[in-house]
Motif scaffolding. Sequence first.
Motif, PDB file in Angstrom:
ATOM      1  N   SER A   1     -10.262  -0.442 -13.965  1.00 40.93           N
ATOM      2  CA  SER A   1      -9.819   0.703 -13.174  1.00 40.93           C
ATOM      3  C   SER A   1      -8.995   0.215 -11.978  1.00 40.93           C
ATOM      4  CB  SER A   1     -11.019   1.526 -12.704  1.00 40.93           C
ATOM      5  OG  SER A   1     -11.835   0.773 -11.834  1.00 40.93           O
ATOM      6  N   HIS A   2      -8.276   1.130 -11.383  1.00 40.81           N
ATOM      7  CA  HIS A   2      -7.399   0.802 -10.257  1.00 40.81           C
ATOM      8  C   HIS A   2      -7.992   1.348  -8.965  1.00 40.81           C
ATOM      9  CE1 HIS A   2      -3.875   0.968 -13.343  1.00 40.81           C
ATOM     10  NE2 HIS A   2      -4.705  -0.029 -13.576  1.00 40.81           N
ATOM     11  N   THR A   3      -7.778   0.610  -7.890  1.00 44.66           N
ATOM     12  CA  THR A   3      -8.241   1.048  -6.576  1.00 44.66           C
ATOM     13  C   THR A   3      -7.179   0.713  -5.532  1.00 44.66           C
ATOM     14  OG1 THR A   3     -10.083   0.944  -5.003  1.00 44.66           O
ATOM     15  CG2 THR A   3      -9.483  -1.110  -6.065  1.00 44.66           C
ATOM     16  N   GLU A   4      -7.124   1.515  -4.487  1.00 42.73           N
ATOM     17  CA  GLU A   4      -6.164   1.262  -3.420  1.00 42.73           C
ATOM     18  C   GLU A   4      -6.503  -0.037  -2.702  1.00 42.73           C
ATOM     19  OE1 GLU A   4      -5.254   4.419  -0.762  1.00 42.73           O
ATOM     20  OE2 GLU A   4      -5.190   5.895  -2.359  1.00 42.73           O
TER      21      GLU A   4
ATOM     22  N   LYS B   1      -1.707  -0.995  -6.549  1.00 39.04           N
ATOM     23  CA  LYS B   1      -3.166  -0.870  -6.630  1.00 39.04           C
ATOM     24  C   LYS B   1      -3.764  -2.182  -7.127  1.00 39.04           C
ATOM     25  CE  LYS B   1      -3.188   3.842  -6.514  1.00 39.04           C
ATOM     26  NZ  LYS B   1      -3.840   4.703  -5.661  1.00 39.04           N
TER      27      LYS B   1
ATOM     28  N   LYS C   1      -9.543  -3.530 -10.761  1.00 34.10           N
ATOM     29  CA  LYS C   1     -10.946  -3.956 -10.672  1.00 34.10           C
ATOM     30  C   LYS C   1     -11.372  -4.631 -11.974  1.00 34.10           C
ATOM     31  CE  LYS C   1     -13.635  -0.825  -8.776  1.00 34.10           C
ATOM     32  NZ  LYS C   1     -14.248   0.459  -8.394  1.00 34.10           N
TER      33      LYS C   1
ATOM     34  N   ARG D   1       0.837  -1.209   0.000  1.00 30.15           N
ATOM     35  CA  ARG D   1       0.000   0.000   0.000  1.00 30.15           C
ATOM     36  C   ARG D   1       0.871   1.258   0.000  1.00 30.15           C
ATOM     37  NH1 ARG D   1      -3.375   0.873   4.357  1.00 30.15           N
ATOM     38  NH2 ARG D   1      -4.878   1.867   3.021  1.00 30.15           N
TER      39      ARG D   1
ATOM     40  N   PRO E   1      -7.463  -1.867   0.368  1.00 29.20           N
ATOM     41  CA  PRO E   1      -8.069  -1.397   1.610  1.00 29.20           C
ATOM     42  C   PRO E   1      -7.309  -1.907   2.845  1.00 29.20           C
ATOM     43  CG  PRO E   1      -9.469  -3.041   0.553  1.00 29.20           C
ATOM     44  CD  PRO E   1      -8.318  -2.790  -0.365  1.00 29.20           C
TER      45      PRO E   1
ATOM     46  N   TYR F   1      -5.474 -11.884  -7.075  1.00 31.59           N
ATOM     47  CA  TYR F   1      -5.925 -10.551  -7.481  1.00 31.59           C
ATOM     48  C   TYR F   1      -4.951  -9.985  -8.498  1.00 31.59           C
ATOM     49  CZ  TYR F   1      -8.867 -10.803  -3.342  1.00 31.59           C
ATOM     50  OH  TYR F   1      -9.796 -11.189  -2.408  1.00 31.59           O
TER      51      TYR F   1
END
Length: 72
Positions: free
Chosen positions: A23-26, A16, A19, A11, A28, A49
């Motif tokens: 798209s990219h997401t941090e 990232k 999805k 992190r 969690p 993932y």
Amino acid sequence: MTSEDFIEDLRRNGIKLIKNDGSHTEIPPDFLKRATELCNELRCSSITYDIVDPQDSEHTKLSVLDCGYVEL
């Protein structure tokens, strides 16, 4: 290094999750807990993932095993 420390290190280094829509997401903060629970719910030995690392395009997969161990 524990799996929790490893995830936190990813992190901090800008890794990232990718999805389904591309798209990219941090990642969690509770990622490891949720991934391990999902793996146990689905009765699978691991979940993989897709990830993106802005500094290293070699690693594109992150696996979480049902025991909570994480590996690239």
